[in-house]
Design a protein around this motif. Sequence first.
Motif, PDB file in Angstrom:
ATOM      1  N   GLU A  97      -4.124   7.247   2.207  1.00 38.42           N
ATOM      2  CA  GLU A  97      -4.916   8.463   2.394  1.00 38.42           C
ATOM      3  C   GLU A  97      -6.301   8.335   1.762  1.00 38.42           C
ATOM      4  O   GLU A  97      -7.299   8.761   2.347  1.00 38.42           O
ATOM      5  CB  GLU A  97      -4.163   9.664   1.833  1.00 38.42           C
ATOM      6  N   ARG A  98      -6.385   7.707   0.571  1.00 38.55           N
ATOM      7  CA  ARG A  98      -7.688   7.461  -0.064  1.00 38.55           C
ATOM      8  C   ARG A  98      -8.531   6.509   0.771  1.00 38.55           C
ATOM      9  O   ARG A  98      -9.736   6.701   0.948  1.00 38.55           O
ATOM     10  CB  ARG A  98      -7.512   6.903  -1.474  1.00 38.55           C
ATOM     11  N   ALA A  99      -7.901   5.472   1.295  1.00 43.61           N
ATOM     12  CA  ALA A  99      -8.624   4.489   2.106  1.00 43.61           C
ATOM     13  C   ALA A  99      -9.208   5.133   3.361  1.00 43.61           C
ATOM     14  O   ALA A  99     -10.359   4.879   3.716  1.00 43.61           O
ATOM     15  CB  ALA A  99      -7.695   3.328   2.484  1.00 43.61           C
ATOM     16  N   MET A 117       0.853  -1.177   0.000  1.00 50.36           N
ATOM     17  CA  MET A 117       0.000   0.000   0.000  1.00 50.36           C
ATOM     18  C   MET A 117       0.897   1.237   0.000  1.00 50.36           C
ATOM     19  O   MET A 117       1.801   1.359   0.823  1.00 50.36           O
ATOM     20  CB  MET A 117      -0.898  -0.025   1.244  1.00 50.36           C
ATOM     21  N   ARG A 118       0.616   2.116  -0.920  1.00 49.52           N
ATOM     22  CA  ARG A 118       1.336   3.387  -0.983  1.00 49.52           C
ATOM     23  C   ARG A 118       0.669   4.401  -0.056  1.00 49.52           C
ATOM     24  O   ARG A 118      -0.475   4.222   0.352  1.00 49.52           O
ATOM     25  CB  ARG A 118       1.311   3.931  -2.403  1.00 49.52           C
ATOM     26  N   ARG A 119       1.392   5.458   0.237  1.00 58.20           N
ATOM     27  CA  ARG A 119       0.827   6.483   1.118  1.00 58.20           C
ATOM     28  C   ARG A 119      -0.431   7.102   0.508  1.00 58.20           C
ATOM     29  O   ARG A 119      -1.411   7.358   1.209  1.00 58.20           O
ATOM     30  CB  ARG A 119       1.870   7.555   1.413  1.00 58.20           C
ATOM     31  N   SER A 120      -0.417   7.327  -0.801  1.00 55.22           N
ATOM     32  CA  SER A 120      -1.606   7.899  -1.453  1.00 55.22           C
ATOM     33  C   SER A 120      -2.797   6.947  -1.347  1.00 55.22           C
ATOM     34  O   SER A 120      -3.935   7.387  -1.145  1.00 55.22           O
ATOM     35  CB  SER A 120      -1.316   8.227  -2.918  1.00 55.22           C
ATOM     36  N   GLU A 121      -2.550   5.648  -1.452  1.00 56.25           N
ATOM     37  CA  GLU A 121      -3.623   4.656  -1.285  1.00 56.25           C
ATOM     38  C   GLU A 121      -4.146   4.672   0.155  1.00 56.25           C
ATOM     39  O   GLU A 121      -5.342   4.565   0.384  1.00 56.25           O
ATOM     40  CB  GLU A 121      -3.115   3.264  -1.647  1.00 56.25           C
ATOM     41  N   HIS A 135      -9.010  -4.799   3.049  1.00 53.13           N
ATOM     42  CA  HIS A 135      -8.027  -5.244   2.063  1.00 53.13           C
ATOM     43  C   HIS A 135      -8.365  -4.736   0.660  1.00 53.13           C
ATOM     44  O   HIS A 135      -9.512  -4.784   0.239  1.00 53.13           O
ATOM     45  CB  HIS A 135      -7.929  -6.765   2.081  1.00 53.13           C
ATOM     46  N   GLY A 136      -7.350  -4.236  -0.013  1.00 48.14           N
ATOM     47  CA  GLY A 136      -7.524  -3.782  -1.386  1.00 48.14           C
ATOM     48  C   GLY A 136      -8.139  -2.404  -1.523  1.00 48.14           C
ATOM     49  O   GLY A 136      -8.452  -1.976  -2.619  1.00 48.14           O
ATOM     50  N   VAL A 137      -8.282  -1.696  -0.410  1.00 44.10           N
ATOM     51  CA  VAL A 137      -8.880  -0.361  -0.475  1.00 44.10           C
ATOM     52  C   VAL A 137      -7.825   0.682  -0.807  1.00 44.10           C
ATOM     53  O   VAL A 137      -6.639   0.460  -0.646  1.00 44.10           O
ATOM     54  CB  VAL A 137      -9.594   0.009   0.849  1.00 44.10           C
ATOM     55  N   GLY A 138      -8.293   1.820  -1.294  1.00 42.32           N
ATOM     56  CA  GLY A 138      -7.394   2.919  -1.604  1.00 42.32           C
ATOM     57  C   GLY A 138      -6.814   2.877  -2.994  1.00 42.32           C
ATOM     58  O   GLY A 138      -6.241   3.851  -3.456  1.00 42.32           O
ATOM     59  N   ARG A 139      -6.970   1.764  -3.676  1.00 41.15           N
ATOM     60  CA  ARG A 139      -6.427   1.658  -5.037  1.00 41.15           C
ATOM     61  C   ARG A 139      -7.379   2.302  -6.024  1.00 41.15           C
ATOM     62  O   ARG A 139      -8.588   2.231  -5.877  1.00 41.15           O
ATOM     63  CB  ARG A 139      -6.238   0.200  -5.419  1.00 41.15           C
ATOM     64  N   LEU A 140      -6.795   2.904  -7.009  1.00 44.22           N
ATOM     65  CA  LEU A 140      -7.603   3.453  -8.086  1.00 44.22           C
ATOM     66  C   LEU A 140      -8.014   2.323  -9.013  1.00 44.22           C
ATOM     67  O   LEU A 140      -7.299   1.329  -9.161  1.00 44.22           O
ATOM     68  CB  LEU A 140      -6.799   4.486  -8.885  1.00 44.22           C
ATOM     69  N   GLU A 141      -9.163   2.476  -9.611  1.00 41.35           N
ATOM     70  CA  GLU A 141      -9.601   1.477 -10.590  1.00 41.35           C
ATOM     71  C   GLU A 141      -8.650   1.536 -11.791  1.00 41.35           C
ATOM     72  O   GLU A 141      -8.254   2.621 -12.217  1.00 41.35           O
ATOM     73  CB  GLU A 141     -11.028   1.785 -11.062  1.00 41.35           C
ATOM     74  N   PRO A 142      -8.259   0.390 -12.331  1.00 41.23           N
ATOM     75  CA  PRO A 142      -7.384   0.408 -13.500  1.00 41.23           C
ATOM     76  C   PRO A 142      -8.055   1.090 -14.679  1.00 41.23           C
ATOM     77  O   PRO A 142      -9.278   1.035 -14.830  1.00 41.23           O
ATOM     78  CB  PRO A 142      -7.114  -1.060 -13.791  1.00 41.23           C
ATOM     79  N   ARG A 143      -7.244   1.734 -15.475  1.00 46.32           N
ATOM     80  CA  ARG A 143      -7.782   2.385 -16.675  1.00 46.32           C
ATOM     81  C   ARG A 143      -8.239   1.327 -17.657  1.00 46.32           C
ATOM     82  O   ARG A 143      -7.595   0.307 -17.858  1.00 46.32           O
ATOM     83  CB  ARG A 143      -6.710   3.259 -17.322  1.00 46.32           C
ATOM     84  N   ARG A 144      -9.356   1.612 -18.263  1.00 49.93           N
ATOM     85  CA  ARG A 144      -9.895   0.681 -19.265  1.00 49.93           C
ATOM     86  C   ARG A 144      -9.223   0.952 -20.596  1.00 49.93           C
ATOM     87  O   ARG A 144      -9.098   2.089 -21.021  1.00 49.93           O
ATOM     88  CB  ARG A 144     -11.404   0.852 -19.374  1.00 49.93           C
ATOM     89  N   ARG A 145      -8.834  -0.104 -21.240  1.00 48.63           N
ATOM     90  CA  ARG A 145      -8.236   0.026 -22.581  1.00 48.63           C
ATOM     91  C   ARG A 145      -9.309  -0.219 -23.608  1.00 48.63           C
ATOM     92  O   ARG A 145     -10.125  -1.121 -23.469  1.00 48.63           O
ATOM     93  CB  ARG A 145      -7.115  -0.986 -22.747  1.00 48.63           C
ATOM     94  N   ASN A 146      -9.312   0.560 -24.627  1.00 51.68           N
ATOM     95  CA  ASN A 146     -10.316   0.404 -25.696  1.00 51.68           C
ATOM     96  C   ASN A 146      -9.782  -0.440 -26.812  1.00 51.68           C
ATOM     97  O   ASN A 146      -8.746  -0.555 -27.180  1.00 51.68           O
ATOM     98  CB  ASN A 146     -10.747   1.766 -26.229  1.00 51.68           C
TER      99      ASN A 146
END
Length: 75
Positions: free
Chosen positions: A7-9, A1-5, A64-75
Amino acid sequence: MRRSEFERAVADEFGARGPALMTDLVLTRVDGRTAAQAVDAGFPPREIWLALCAEMDVPDARRHGVGRLEPRRRN
């Protein structure tokens, strides 16, 4: 977990109470520090997050798994 994650969590789980919990709640699992003090002391963000969750009785499913950004969707 990163610090930014971390803080989001905290923001997602605790909302407006998050900043107060970070500075006021003493966490026994990080040597009796507040979360903010633990961050400054160099504790891993994941360890602080789990300590905060344990102290606030956050259910395991939301720890668990909180704070992560959703992965970008590829077109």
